[in-house]
Design an enzyme around this catalytic site. Structure first.
Site, PDB file in Angstrom:
ATOM      1  N   ARG A  36     -16.283 -16.620 -28.392  1.00 16.33           N
ATOM      2  CA  ARG A  36     -16.739 -17.465 -27.463  1.00 16.33           C
ATOM      3  C   ARG A  36     -15.401 -18.177 -27.057  1.00 16.33           C
ATOM      4  NH1 ARG A  36     -15.554 -22.202 -30.164  1.00 16.33           N
ATOM      5  NH2 ARG A  36     -15.831 -21.814 -32.477  1.00 16.33           N
ATOM      6  N   LYS A  47     -16.678 -13.736 -40.945  1.00 17.40           N
ATOM      7  CA  LYS A  47     -14.773 -13.747 -41.006  1.00 17.40           C
ATOM      8  C   LYS A  47     -14.682 -12.148 -42.221  1.00 17.40           C
ATOM      9  CE  LYS A  47     -13.887 -18.094 -40.612  1.00 17.40           C
ATOM     10  NZ  LYS A  47     -14.993 -19.185 -40.162  1.00 17.40           N
TER      11      LYS A  47
END
Length: 362
Positions: free
Chosen positions: A180, A4
């Site tokens: 993903r 992040k």
């Protein structure tokens, strides 16, 4: 992009707004407290490698920060093998909007619209719908452009999700990217008729996204028809303060009938008492009218009672309202959908889609 902090730095370099917060891991609880005071409360502590709602703690007062720091650090170490923690300003009642993207090995990046996942439980997404009628179209277009910009900047390949928060004033902020396919990709598949899993495989084989079985040679090729709503059924009992529920599955009755699609199954004959477990997902695609919402809620209610003693669907949610116990916009989803559909019906006719209910084990 899976980290992040790194993803946030990339977003800033792309000129995409981010939530005010630190750009480096916190050294200790004292530094976390100093940062929190400088940003102003409330703030939220996050694990840099976090996901699935884990490794996050809201702090509303100074005395919350140091204990929360230790909790998040321990949880991050156990869950992700990485105990880096950072802190951000906490946005009150934001909309959580995620943009689905698809990119090939030749630099082509396309977005497939967005999903609203604001209704959450412990920062885990419970209900998602597409398109995100909860925010103005102009904001959604900005999110699409920023998602593509970030993916292009890192040379991203294959399916991914770029996530944003939109505050009450209409400002949007990048928060993370999931590099993903996600469980909720089926919501996007329903409204775009693009098989994202097949697209992933074709792209991995070296095919461009203009391949006939993907059909996104140009962004204008994307057609969004109708609406889709997905709800995840959890192994928690809302009648008992959301305590984890468990036991043997003695009976199961699924939905059925015209316009209903079912994909389901289970590997074991018992439900384990894991509060993180999201047992199944239901998805309803609807072309224009609200009427099947009641059918959708009724089907969830039946599945909830298939497991002995499991009260899965919160009564307020069955009524079409977002209960205050859930984080998110806390708006009446039913009311918002009715207003949006009435507005669209008055302006133009939308092509009819296929109403489907999707159920699968996750």
């Amino acid at each position: 992009m899976g980290d992040k902090l790194s993803a946030k730095q990339i977003a800033m370099e792309c000129g995409v707004p981010v939530i005010p917060g630190c750009s480096e891991p916190l050294r200790d609880g004292q530094e976390a407290l100093e940062k929190a005071i400088s940003f102003g409360f409330p703030v939220i502590l996050k694990a840099a490698a976090g996901g699935g709602g884990r490794g996050m703690r809201l702090c509303e007062m100074p005395e919350d920060v140091i204990p929360a720091f230790e909790l998040v650090k321990g949880e991050a170490r156990k869950a992700f093998g990485n105990d880096d923690i950072f802190i951000e300003k906490y946005l009150v009642q934001p909309k959580h909007i995620e943009v689905q993207i698809l990119a090939d090995q030749y630099g082509n990046v396309r977005h497939l619209g967005e999903r609203d996942c604001s209704l959450q439980r412990r920062y885990q997404k419970v209900v998602e719908f597409a398109p995100a009628w909860s925010v103005p179209e102009s904001i959604r277009e900005q999110l699409h452009a920023d998602a593509v910009k970030i993916a292009e900047a890192v040379g991203y390949v294959n399916a991914g999700t770029v996530e944003f928060l939109v505050d009450r004033d209409g400002n949007h902020y990048f928060i993370e990217m999931n590099p993903r396919i996600q469980v909720e990709h089926t919501v996007t598949e329903m409204v775009t008729s693009i098989d994202l899993v097949r697209a992933q495989i074709l792209i991995a084989e070296g095919q461009p996204i203009s391949h006939p079985e993907i059909g996104l040679g140009d962004q204008n090729n994307l057609k969004v028809n109708g609406y889709a709503i997905q709800c995840r059924v959890t192994t928690e009992d809302p009648a008992n303060n959301f305590a984890p529920d468990n036991g043997k599955i003695e009976a199961y009755r699924s939905g059925g009938g015209f316009g209903v699609r079912l994909d389901g199954g289970h590997l074991l004959d018992a439900v384990q008492p894991d509060p993180q477990e999201l047992g199944r997902q239901h998805l309803l695609g609807q072309p224009r009218r609200l009427r099947p919402r009641a059918k959708f809620a009724a089907d969830l209610h039946r599945v909830g009672h298939s497991h002995r003693g499991m009260g899965v669907v919160h009564p307020a949610l069955r009524a079409g309202n977002a209960p205050g116990a859930y984080r998110g916009g806390k708006r009446h989803v039913r009311h918002r959908l009715r207003l949006h559909l009435a507005d669209r019906a008055g302006r133009q006719h939308r092509p009819a889609g296929t109403g489907q209910l999707h159920l699968s084990l996750i």
